[in-house]
Design an enzyme around this catalytic site. Structure first.
Site, PDB file in Angstrom:
ATOM      1  N   ILE B 129      -7.552  18.297  -0.426  1.00 54.69           N
ATOM      2  CA  ILE B 129      -7.154  17.049   0.225  1.00 54.69           C
ATOM      3  C   ILE B 129      -6.150  16.355  -0.692  1.00 54.69           C
ATOM      4  CG2 ILE B 129      -7.923  14.861   1.215  1.00 54.69           C
ATOM      5  CD1 ILE B 129     -10.717  15.996   1.532  1.00 54.69           C
ATOM      6  N   ASP B 130      -4.939  16.165  -0.182  1.00 58.93           N
ATOM      7  CA  ASP B 130      -3.927  15.421  -0.931  1.00 58.93           C
ATOM      8  C   ASP B 130      -4.032  13.957  -0.523  1.00 58.93           C
ATOM      9  OD1 ASP B 130      -2.996  17.798  -2.022  1.00 58.93           O
ATOM     10  OD2 ASP B 130      -1.539  18.112  -0.410  1.00 58.93           O
ATOM     11  N   VAL B 131      -3.989  13.072  -1.506  1.00 57.19           N
ATOM     12  CA  VAL B 131      -4.162  11.656  -1.215  1.00 57.19           C
ATOM     13  C   VAL B 131      -2.993  10.870  -1.806  1.00 57.19           C
ATOM     14  CG1 VAL B 131      -5.661   9.646  -1.525  1.00 57.19           C
ATOM     15  CG2 VAL B 131      -6.670  11.922  -1.293  1.00 57.19           C
TER      16      VAL B 131
END
Lengths: 205, 259
Positions: B129-131
């Site tokens: 998950i890129d945030v």
């Protein structure tokens, strides 16, 4: 020739690579003739217990392995699910295992205060030797190995236990009974420690 | 005692190794096969390899390169980038990789994660998950293929990822990527509090104590890119990995948390 038994339960390439790195000769095969002729066997495996039993039965290897291991006393190394298949059975499934060692396979259970411990037990952990075994010969200091599993062995006979490891509680991480060797961890993914263990199996066992 | 995994994360672009800053300006670092050999010699705990443009190029994983990488490694490895089908995932697993890392495909369809977990086992499925923070400083799920943030709440998405059978979350802070400014500890806390699966922190590691802080904030394992491939203030390319006892000293205090 060592035969790494291919029965459709996960990747076996790195075991072959590691055996070859030690100078041993090995093939990957699920062929009955190859298994019958093998000087030594490796039974790897990742996946569900019953699938492992079924696959071995479906390709006709179950009886041959029994014969090789119990009658011919061919050295065999079980890894992860392979080790668990050596027991009478597992909480994970309903089918009977080989029953070569007096043991059963159970799921990790932790006390109330340790519920936050994650399952699977995944990562590098230490092993503590309970008795000497050829597979741990000339092992590097403070051996550590890579584990990925949710189930572990409970041995009835203490003399079969080669090493234990701590995760929430102590569990059996390696066994030996005569020609039968097995590890819950993955030597093929454990750098020099795994290499030494595999080398021992190739050269000494 | 289970050791905290310290994981170099290498980025691939067109068959070469690169390193980004805040997901931009990929700088060429060198040959991936050579780098993997070095990391193998240094006995790293685990290695992650991410192809950062495979999805955008739409041609899927570079199986030939991955098979050569797989032959060099006697350590656990994960691969992500361009995986769209179960067949592709299985093929990666057959090349001596233990884990497949899914990012863009999970954003599109979490059913794919569910399917992979069912067939390959949760322990082999990592969802990255890129945030990225929005203009108000709120962490948003970011899609690296289109550069857009998603509407779904980060914690809601993380829970859905876990419920669909992912075995691990690789939590990457776009804002910290390549900055050496330390992990986004609030982000790690936020996600690790809502899921039971291990959270692997990525983005920002600059010194050993950052690893310890990430673990203290709830990370089960720590990953880094620049930290392992750049050296000194001029960012000379040099592959390094801390000694076991150095890591032990900074991480041991917190390892009790994982028992």
């Amino acid at each position: 020739m060592i035969v790494v038994v291919d029965y459709g339960m996960g990747n076996v390439g790195s075991i072959l690579n590691m055996i070859r790195k030690t100078g041993g000769s090995a093939i990957i095969s699920g062929n009955l003739k190859d298994v019958e002729m093998a000087e030594k066997l490796v039974l790897p495996g990742v996946g569900a217990f019953d699938n492992g039993v079924k696959n071995l039965q479906d390709i006709g290897l179950w009886d041959i392995l029994n014969h090789k291991v119990c009658k011919n006393k061919t050295p065999i190394l079980g890894i992860c699910l392979g080790m668990q298949l050596f027991t009478d059975g597992s909480e994970e499934g309903n089918l009977a295992g080989f029953g070569w060692v007096k043991a059963k396979t159970i799921r990790f259970r932790f006390k109330e205060d340790a519920r936050q411990i994650k399952i699977p037990h995944m990562g590098w952990n230490q092993v503590f030797l309970k008795k000497s075994s050829p597979i741990f010969q000339e092992m590097h200091k403070e051996p550590r190995f890579y584990f990925v599993h949710s189930y572990h062995l409970i041995c009835e006979e203490e003399q079969d236990v080669v090493s234990v490891t701590r995760y929430g509680h102590e569990f059996v991480s390696a066994i030996q009974k005569e020609n039968i060797y097995a590890t819950q961890f993955h030597p093929e993914k454990s750098h020099k420690y795994g290499l030494q263990l595999i080398r021992n199996f190739v050269e000494v066992c | 005692m289970l050791a905290t995994r310290v994981i170099p994360c290498l980025l691939l672009k067109n068959g070469g190794l690169v390193k980004t800053v805040r997901f931009r300006n990929p700088t060429y670092i060198g040959d991936p096969i050579n780098a993997v050999k070095i990391f193998n010699d240094k006995e790293v705990d685990e290695l992650m390899i991410l192809d950062i443009i495979a999805t955008r190029q739409g041609k899927g994983p570079d199986f030939d390169l991955l098979s050569r990488i797989g032959r060099e490694a006697f350590m656990p490895m994960g691969y992500g980038g361009g995986i769209r089908t179960l067949e592709e995932a299985k093929r990666i697993l057959s090349l001596n990789f233990e884990k497949i890392i899914i990012n863009a495909q999970a954003l599109e369809n979490l059913g794919f994660v569910h399917q992979l977990a069912k067939v390959c086992g949760s322990q082999s499925v990592v969802v990255a998950i890129d945030v990225k923070k929005d203009s108000l400083g709120r962490p948003r799920v970011y899609g690296h293929t289109d550069g857009q943030t998603r509407k779904i709440e980060l914690t809601t998405y993380a829970i859905q990822v876990a419920n669909n059978g992912a075995g691990e979350i690789l939590l990457n802070s776009v804002d910290r990527d390549g900055t050496f400014n330390g992990y986004d500890l609030n982000l790690i806390r936020m996600v690790s509090q809502v899921v039971n699966i291990p959270v692997v922190a990525l983005g920002g590691a600059g010194q050993l104590k950052d690893f310890a802080q990430a673990v203290q904030s709830g990370a089960s394992a720590v990953a880094a890119g620049s930290f392992f491939v750049f050296h000194g203030k001029h960012r000379a390319v040099l592959i390094t990995y801390p000694q076991k006892d150095e890591l032990g000293q900074v991480l041991r205090v917190y390892e009790g948390l994982n028992q």
